[in-house]
Design a protein around this motif. Structure first.
Motif, PDB file in Angstrom:
ATOM      1  N   LEU A 136       0.689  -1.119  -0.531  1.00 22.11           N
ATOM      2  CA  LEU A 136       0.085  -0.185   0.381  1.00 22.11           C
ATOM      3  C   LEU A 136       1.172   1.629  -0.237  1.00 22.11           C
ATOM      4  N   PHE A 137       1.844   0.913   0.556  1.00 22.72           N
ATOM      5  CA  PHE A 137       2.800   2.207   0.835  1.00 22.72           C
ATOM      6  C   PHE A 137       3.504   2.431  -0.237  1.00 22.72           C
ATOM      7  N   LEU A 138       4.326   1.538  -1.337  1.00 19.01           N
ATOM      8  CA  LEU A 138       4.685   1.784  -2.090  1.00 19.01           C
ATOM      9  C   LEU A 138       3.694   2.192  -3.398  1.00 19.01           C
ATOM     10  N   LYS A 139       2.441   2.275  -3.402  1.00 18.81           N
ATOM     11  CA  LYS A 139       1.313   2.418  -4.071  1.00 18.81           C
ATOM     12  C   LYS A 139       1.069   3.577  -4.129  1.00 18.81           C
ATOM     13  N   LYS A 140       1.682   4.800  -3.111  1.00 18.19           N
ATOM     14  CA  LYS A 140       1.285   6.481  -2.615  1.00 18.19           C
ATOM     15  C   LYS A 140       2.860   6.273  -2.798  1.00 18.19           C
ATOM     16  N   ARG A 141       4.003   6.128  -2.824  1.00 16.85           N
ATOM     17  CA  ARG A 141       5.581   6.712  -2.783  1.00 16.85           C
ATOM     18  C   ARG A 141       6.224   5.069  -3.724  1.00 16.85           C
ATOM     19  N   ASP A 142       6.300   5.286  -5.294  1.00 16.71           N
ATOM     20  CA  ASP A 142       7.055   4.747  -6.183  1.00 16.71           C
ATOM     21  C   ASP A 142       8.480   4.743  -5.737  1.00 16.71           C
ATOM     22  N   ASN A 143       8.802   3.526  -5.096  1.00 21.00           N
ATOM     23  CA  ASN A 143       9.836   2.967  -5.346  1.00 21.00           C
ATOM     24  C   ASN A 143      11.292   3.734  -4.235  1.00 21.00           C
ATOM     25  N   PHE A 144      10.472   3.688  -2.797  1.00 20.50           N
ATOM     26  CA  PHE A 144      10.909   3.856  -1.629  1.00 20.50           C
ATOM     27  C   PHE A 144      11.145   2.728  -1.198  1.00 20.50           C
ATOM     28  N   PRO A 145      12.224   2.998  -0.214  1.00 22.04           N
ATOM     29  CA  PRO A 145      13.424   2.135   0.377  1.00 22.04           C
ATOM     30  C   PRO A 145      12.093   1.431   1.561  1.00 22.04           C
ATOM     31  N   VAL A 146      11.891  -0.180   1.300  1.00 20.23           N
ATOM     32  CA  VAL A 146      11.350  -0.734   2.469  1.00 20.23           C
ATOM     33  C   VAL A 146      11.827  -2.240   2.500  1.00 20.23           C
ATOM     34  N   PHE A 147      12.126  -2.295   3.748  1.00 18.11           N
ATOM     35  CA  PHE A 147      12.351  -3.778   3.903  1.00 18.11           C
ATOM     36  C   PHE A 147      11.627  -4.339   5.105  1.00 18.11           C
ATOM     37  N   ILE A 148      11.471  -6.048   5.339  1.00 14.49           N
ATOM     38  CA  ILE A 148      10.619  -6.557   5.599  1.00 14.49           C
ATOM     39  C   ILE A 148      11.536  -7.574   6.528  1.00 14.49           C
ATOM     40  N   LEU A 149      11.086  -7.506   8.019  1.00 16.29           N
ATOM     41  CA  LEU A 149      12.373  -8.472   8.863  1.00 16.29           C
ATOM     42  C   LEU A 149      11.548  -9.246   9.390  1.00 16.29           C
ATOM     43  N   THR A 150      11.699 -10.594   9.742  1.00 16.53           N
ATOM     44  CA  THR A 150      10.615 -11.511   9.850  1.00 16.53           C
ATOM     45  C   THR A 150      11.742 -12.619   9.785  1.00 16.53           C
ATOM     46  N   SER A 151      10.723 -14.123  11.208  1.00 12.49           N
ATOM     47  CA  SER A 151      11.249 -15.205  11.087  1.00 12.49           C
ATOM     48  C   SER A 151      10.278 -16.010  10.539  1.00 12.49           C
ATOM     49  N   PHE A 152       9.463 -15.187   9.966  1.00 10.02           N
ATOM     50  CA  PHE A 152       8.646 -16.120   8.995  1.00 10.02           C
ATOM     51  C   PHE A 152       8.874 -15.863   7.503  1.00 10.02           C
ATOM     52  N   GLU A 153      10.311 -16.676   6.996  1.00 13.54           N
ATOM     53  CA  GLU A 153      11.217 -16.015   5.596  1.00 13.54           C
ATOM     54  C   GLU A 153       9.884 -17.209   4.538  1.00 13.54           C
ATOM     55  N   ASP A 154       9.725 -17.977   4.579  1.00 17.83           N
ATOM     56  CA  ASP A 154       9.295 -18.562   3.483  1.00 17.83           C
ATOM     57  C   ASP A 154       7.548 -17.837   3.218  1.00 17.83           C
ATOM     58  N   ASP A 155       7.030 -18.125   4.310  1.00 22.67           N
ATOM     59  CA  ASP A 155       5.692 -17.186   4.309  1.00 22.67           C
ATOM     60  C   ASP A 155       5.885 -15.671   3.267  1.00 22.67           C
ATOM     61  N   ALA A 156       6.948 -14.595   4.129  1.00 19.69           N
ATOM     62  CA  ALA A 156       6.613 -13.712   3.598  1.00 19.69           C
ATOM     63  C   ALA A 156       7.154 -13.522   2.092  1.00 19.69           C
ATOM     64  N   ILE A 157       8.372 -14.231   1.642  1.00 18.12           N
ATOM     65  CA  ILE A 157       8.734 -14.960   0.507  1.00 18.12           C
ATOM     66  C   ILE A 157       7.437 -14.641  -0.493  1.00 18.12           C
ATOM     67  N   SER A 158       6.292 -15.700  -0.146  1.00 19.73           N
ATOM     68  CA  SER A 158       6.143 -15.838  -1.065  1.00 19.73           C
ATOM     69  C   SER A 158       4.483 -15.162  -1.202  1.00 19.73           C
ATOM     70  N   LYS A 159       4.769 -14.289  -0.032  1.00 13.50           N
ATOM     71  CA  LYS A 159       3.407 -13.498   0.083  1.00 13.50           C
ATOM     72  C   LYS A 159       4.094 -11.718  -1.088  1.00 13.50           C
ATOM     73  N   GLY A 160       5.148 -11.676  -0.938  1.00 13.62           N
ATOM     74  CA  GLY A 160       6.134 -10.877  -1.818  1.00 13.62           C
ATOM     75  C   GLY A 160       6.664 -10.697  -2.611  1.00 13.62           C
ATOM     76  N   GLU A 161       6.239  -8.951  -3.607  1.00 15.08           N
ATOM     77  CA  GLU A 161       6.337  -8.906  -4.658  1.00 15.08           C
ATOM     78  C   GLU A 161       8.052  -8.978  -5.187  1.00 15.08           C
ATOM     79  N   ASP A 162       8.880  -8.734  -4.749  1.00 12.80           N
ATOM     80  CA  ASP A 162      10.037  -8.196  -4.842  1.00 12.80           C
ATOM     81  C   ASP A 162      10.946  -8.908  -3.888  1.00 12.80           C
ATOM     82  N   VAL A 163      11.809 -10.317  -3.668  1.00 15.82           N
ATOM     83  CA  VAL A 163      12.021  -9.731  -2.759  1.00 15.82           C
ATOM     84  C   VAL A 163      13.779 -10.161  -2.384  1.00 15.82           C
ATOM     85  N   ASN A 164      14.436  -8.666  -3.742  1.00 18.12           N
ATOM     86  CA  ASN A 164      15.722  -8.108  -3.964  1.00 18.12           C
ATOM     87  C   ASN A 164      14.948  -6.738  -2.913  1.00 18.12           C
TER      88      ASN A 164
END
Length: 104
Positions: free
Chosen positions: A76-104
Motif C-alpha cells: 500500500l505504501f509503495l502505491k503512494k510512494r513508488d520506489n521508496f526503500p522498504v524492508f521486511i524483517l521476519t522469522s517467517f521467511e517462507d511466508d514473507a517470500i511467497s507473499k512478497g512481490e520483490d524479495v530483492n
C-alpha cells in the motif's frame, strides 16, 4: 550530519526497543505500532516524512485486531510512494517470500 529517519513498524515494543538500541548511532528510528486500519497506519507513516521503512512481517502475533501484515502495508505504501526503500524483517521467511512481490 543529520541522521536518516527510519520508520520501524512492529507490534512488539521489546523488538522495537532492541532495534532502536542497535541502530541509534546510525538512524533516528520512529516506532509505529500497526493500527487496526491499514490506511490509517500507512498515512501516519507518510506524514512522518521518513527516509525508509522497516516493517515486521506478522503483526497478528500480538495484535489479533490487525488483519494485514507487513507485506500488505509495504505494498500500500509503495502505491503512494513508488520506489521508496522498504524492508521486511521476519522469522517467517517462507511466508514473507511467497507473499512478497520483490524479495530483492
Amino acid at each position: 550530519m543529520a541522521k536518516y529517519k527510519i520508520a520501524y513498524i512492529d507490534e512488539d515494543q521489546a523488538d522495537t526497543r532492541k532495534f532502536q538500541r542497535f541502530s541509534h548511532n546510525y538512524f533516528e528510528v520512529l516506532p509505529f505500532i500497526p493500527k487496526d486500519d491499514i490506511e490509517e497506519t500507512c498515512n501516519d507513516i507518510l506524514e512522518s516524512h521518513v527516509d525508509a521503512i522497516i516493517s515486521d512481517f506478522d503483526f497478528s502475533e500480538q495484535l489479533s485486531t490487525v488483519h494485514y501484515d507487513g507485506t500488505d502495508l509495504v505494498s500500500l505504501f509503495l502505491k503512494k510512494r513508488d520506489n521508496f526503500p522498504v524492508f521486511i524483517l521476519t522469522s517467517f521467511e517462507d511466508d514473507a517470500i511467497s507473499k512478497g512481490e520483490d524479495v530483492n
